[in-house]
Design a protein around this motif. Structure first.
Motif, short mmCIF file in Angstrom:
data_model
loop_
_atom_site.label_atom_id
_atom_site.label_comp_id
_atom_site.label_asym_id
_atom_site.label_seq_id
_atom_site.Cartn_x
_atom_site.Cartn_y
_atom_site.Cartn_z
N ASP A 284 0.81 -1.23 0.00
CA ASP A 284 0.00 0.00 0.00
C ASP A 284 0.84 1.27 0.00
O ASP A 284 0.36 2.34 0.42
CB ASP A 284 -0.96 0.02 1.21
CG ASP A 284 -1.96 -1.12 1.16
OD1 ASP A 284 -2.38 -1.48 0.05
OD2 ASP A 284 -2.30 -1.65 2.24
N ALA A 285 2.08 1.19 -0.45
CA ALA A 285 2.93 2.37 -0.52
C ALA A 285 3.59 2.43 -1.88
O ALA A 285 3.79 1.42 -2.55
CB ALA A 285 3.99 2.33 0.59
N HIS A 286 3.91 3.66 -2.30
CA HIS A 286 4.67 3.84 -3.54
C HIS A 286 6.09 4.17 -3.16
O HIS A 286 6.36 5.08 -2.38
CB HIS A 286 4.08 4.99 -4.36
CG HIS A 286 4.83 5.23 -5.66
ND1 HIS A 286 5.92 6.06 -5.74
CD2 HIS A 286 4.65 4.71 -6.89
CE1 HIS A 286 6.38 6.07 -6.99
NE2 HIS A 286 5.62 5.25 -7.70
N GLY A 287 7.04 3.40 -3.70
CA GLY A 287 8.43 3.64 -3.37
C GLY A 287 9.36 3.09 -4.44
O GLY A 287 8.93 2.79 -5.56
N PHE A 288 10.64 2.96 -4.09
CA PHE A 288 11.66 2.59 -5.06
C PHE A 288 12.55 1.48 -4.51
O PHE A 288 12.86 1.43 -3.32
CB PHE A 288 12.53 3.81 -5.39
CG PHE A 288 11.78 4.90 -6.10
CD1 PHE A 288 11.77 4.98 -7.49
CD2 PHE A 288 11.07 5.84 -5.38
CE1 PHE A 288 11.08 5.97 -8.14
CE2 PHE A 288 10.37 6.85 -6.03
CZ PHE A 288 10.38 6.92 -7.42
N MET A 289 12.98 0.62 -5.42
CA MET A 289 13.86 -0.48 -5.07
C MET A 289 15.01 -0.52 -6.08
O MET A 289 14.79 -0.31 -7.28
CB MET A 289 13.10 -1.80 -5.08
CG MET A 289 13.80 -2.94 -4.38
SD MET A 289 12.68 -4.34 -4.11
CE MET A 289 12.61 -5.02 -5.77
N ALA A 290 16.21 -0.75 -5.61
CA ALA A 290 17.39 -0.75 -6.48
C ALA A 290 17.28 -1.83 -7.55
O ALA A 290 16.85 -2.96 -7.27
CB ALA A 290 18.65 -0.94 -5.66
N SER A 291 17.69 -1.50 -8.76
CA SER A 291 17.59 -2.43 -9.89
C SER A 291 18.41 -3.70 -9.67
O SER A 291 18.10 -4.75 -10.24
CB SER A 291 18.06 -1.75 -11.18
OG SER A 291 19.41 -1.29 -11.05
N SER A 292 19.44 -3.62 -8.84
CA SER A 292 20.29 -4.78 -8.57
C SER A 292 19.50 -5.94 -7.98
O SER A 292 19.91 -7.09 -8.10
CB SER A 292 21.40 -4.39 -7.60
OG SER A 292 21.97 -3.16 -7.95
N TYR A 293 18.36 -5.63 -7.35
CA TYR A 293 17.59 -6.65 -6.64
C TYR A 293 16.28 -6.97 -7.35
O TYR A 293 15.33 -7.45 -6.73
CB TYR A 293 17.32 -6.17 -5.22
CG TYR A 293 18.59 -5.80 -4.49
CD1 TYR A 293 19.55 -6.77 -4.20
CD2 TYR A 293 18.87 -4.48 -4.14
CE1 TYR A 293 20.74 -6.44 -3.56
CE2 TYR A 293 20.04 -4.14 -3.51
CZ TYR A 293 20.97 -5.12 -3.21
OH TYR A 293 22.15 -4.79 -2.59
N VAL A 294 16.25 -6.74 -8.65
CA VAL A 294 15.05 -7.01 -9.45
C VAL A 294 15.40 -8.06 -10.50
O VAL A 294 16.43 -7.97 -11.15
CB VAL A 294 14.54 -5.72 -10.13
CG1 VAL A 294 13.31 -6.01 -10.98
CG2 VAL A 294 14.21 -4.66 -9.08
N ARG A 295 14.52 -9.04 -10.65
CA ARG A 295 14.72 -10.07 -11.67
C ARG A 295 13.44 -10.26 -12.46
O ARG A 295 12.34 -10.10 -11.94
CB ARG A 295 15.15 -11.41 -11.04
CG ARG A 295 16.49 -11.37 -10.33
CD ARG A 295 17.64 -11.13 -11.28
NE ARG A 295 18.93 -11.20 -10.61
CZ ARG A 295 19.52 -10.19 -10.00
NH1 ARG A 295 18.93 -9.00 -9.97
NH2 ARG A 295 20.71 -10.34 -9.44
N GLU A 296 13.61 -10.65 -13.72
CA GLU A 296 12.46 -10.85 -14.60
C GLU A 296 11.75 -12.15 -14.24
O GLU A 296 12.38 -13.18 -14.01
CB GLU A 296 12.93 -10.91 -16.05
CG GLU A 296 11.81 -11.12 -17.05
CD GLU A 296 12.32 -11.21 -18.48
OE1 GLU A 296 11.50 -11.13 -19.40
OE2 GLU A 296 13.55 -11.38 -18.65
N GLY A 297 10.42 -12.11 -14.22
CA GLY A 297 9.67 -13.33 -13.99
C GLY A 297 8.39 -13.06 -13.23
O GLY A 297 8.29 -12.10 -12.46
N LYS A 298 7.41 -13.90 -13.45
CA LYS A 298 6.13 -13.77 -12.77
C LYS A 298 6.05 -14.82 -11.67
O LYS A 298 6.00 -16.02 -11.95
CB LYS A 298 4.98 -13.93 -13.77
CG LYS A 298 3.63 -13.47 -13.21
CD LYS A 298 2.58 -13.42 -14.31
CE LYS A 298 1.26 -12.85 -13.77
NZ LYS A 298 0.23 -12.76 -14.84
#
Length: 472
Positions: A284-298
């Motif tokens: 329930d919040a809008h924020g940001f996360m570093a791209s280093s910790y993002v991976r493609e996939g559902k």
């Protein structure tokens, strides 16, 4: 150059790219690091080049600067013609042939970056002819750009790792790993030859492989399905109010949490941070996360999984297409698992092949039965053989059977035990003691009471499989 002409050139290009302006005659105005990283990312996406690659090149070439402390364009100290932030190096005839404006390269950062991207893309297109292809040649895999990055700096012997301990392309990749917080990457092995007395590499093979294949984490766009990821199990990821390290933390995101990208990659103004931040809605919040910790996939957020270690194990396997839940959104973690379900999971995990003319030897299955092909693969590869001519696909698997199967499948990855551990409920003459002891010796279980005759549950099997695959 006349002041009015410099201003005219830059003004024309500002309309196209938002480039630099001149504070006074002959003095360049450096864009902020945030602006430069924004431009590099936009241009990288335009040419389907991972932004991490372009950022690392800019960092290695000039520390991401277009101008020196006096506002003069950075020119190569060796007078080889390198210009600006990306040290674009072209002879006058080449500049004319390509219709590239030398003054714009000197005074306009965005133009300099775009020309560099065009040149790097050109080197990429040499793949299969002048340069070897790395792995399967997918553009979003960072290691696959190794030879294009090498060629960007030149095919001279100085970039041959067989002759020099430190090469340009390896410095770029080391910078990339360090500054984007991505794992260290492997480099391809290759052989080259030289003409007599020559200095230009000619590659012997047209293909090369790397042990690691790291996908870009900076090419996602709004609406993409991704998940949170980190190498360290059980860790959490900072969810921040703004796209900066110093921004207020809104909370922590656990690993393998399904997320949807809500906008373009944003950057801070720190030169050494070559990663960016994606905007997300989470909790329930809008924020940001570093791209280093993002991976493609559902990834599915199963409503009946509460334990974080199980969440990570199931997410790890689901992201790789190895395991799935049920159509009602449940995983049913405490249900025992059928032998045929284990076979299906291992078949997907190992991508096992079976000769088309092989027939299942077990007599309790017929072609068309649920799990027939998967059980046939288990039998053919000696993973499950059953007993008395029966492979028993619809029986639940016990924990002892699981231990034996995992040690057979991952024999190369699991070290041979040096000591015999004493379990409370597994005597040393028990039929699967050696397998259970091997799991223990490799740190895949730490319990003294193993419960070998109990049925293994779906969550337990996911945990064990993830742990052993982490060793690969």
């Amino acid at each position: 150059m006349k002041k009015w002409l410099v201003v005219l050139i830059c003004s024309l290009f500002i309309g196209l790219h938002g480039g630099n302006v001149l504070a006074e005659e002959g003095v360049g105005v450096e864009l902020s690091y945030q602006e430069k990283k924004d431009i590099i990312t936009e241009i990288g996406l335009k040419y389907e080049i991972p932004p991490e690659i372009l950022k690392a090149i800019a960092y290695v070439e000039t520390g991401m600067r277009q101008f020196d402390e006096n506002g003069n364009p950075i020119m190569n100290a060796n007078d080889d013609g390198g210009i600006g932030i990306m040290q674009v190096t072209l002879h006058e005839d080449d500049l004319k042939h390509r219709e590239i404006n030398r003054e714009w390269l000197k005074w306009d950062t965005a133009y300099n970056i775009e020309v560099a991207a065009q040149l790097l893309d050109e080197k990429w297109n040499w793949t299969g002819t002048i340069l070897p292809q790395v792995n399967d040649g997918e553009r979003d895999v960072l290691e696959n750009w190794y030879f294009a990055v090498l060629a960007y700096n030149g095919l001279e012997a100085r970039n041959d790792p067989n002759r020099n301990e430190t090469t340009y392309q390896e410095r770029v990749y080391q910078t990339l790993s360090t500054r984007t917080l991505l794992p260290e990457m492997d480099f391809p092995s290759f052989q080259v030859k030289y003409e007599d007395g020559g200095n230009i590499m000619k590659f012997v093979d047209d293909h090369a492989e790397t042990d690691t294949q790291t996908k870009s984490t900076q090419m996602f766009t709004e609406g993409d399905h991704v998940y949170s990821y980190a190498l360290e199990p059980g860790s959490t990821i900072n969810f921040r109010e703004q796209p900066t390290v110093s921004s207020r933390k809104l909370g922590d995101v656990p690993l393998y949490m399904p997320l949807t990208v809500n906008g373009k990659l944003e950057h801070d103004n720190h030169r050494d941070n070559l990663f960016g931040y994606y905007p997300f809605h989470y909790a329930d919040a809008h924020g940001f996360m570093a791209s280093s910790y993002v991976r493609e996939g559902k990834i599915t957020e199963f409503y009946d999984i509460r334990d974080q270690e199980v969440t990570e194990a199931v997410g790890f396997l689901e992201a790789r297409g190895i395991i799935s839940g049920y159509s009602d959104g449940s995983f049913r973690p405490y249900e025992p698992i059928y032998r045929r379900h284990v076979a299906a999971i291992l078949q997907r995990a190992l991508d096992l092949e079976v000769p088309s003319d092989y027939e299942l030897q077990a007599t309790d299955m017929r072609e068309g039965d649920l799990g027939y092909d998967e059980m046939k693969a288990m039998e053919y590869h000696g993973i499950m053989k059953g007993s008395n001519g029966n492979i028993r696909p619809n029986e639940y698997m016990t924990r002892a059977q699981m231990a034996t199967i995992l040690t057979v499948v991952f024999d190369d990855q699991l070290a041979t035990p040096t000591v015999k551990h004493t379990f409370e409920d597994v005597p040393m003459d028990f039929w699967s003691y050696e397998a259970i002891n091997r799991l223990y010796d490799n740190g895949l279980t730490t319990v003294n009471t193993f419960r070998p005759n109990e049925n293994v549950t779906r969550s337990q099997f996911a945990l064990f499989l993830k742990r052993v695959m982490d060793e690969m």
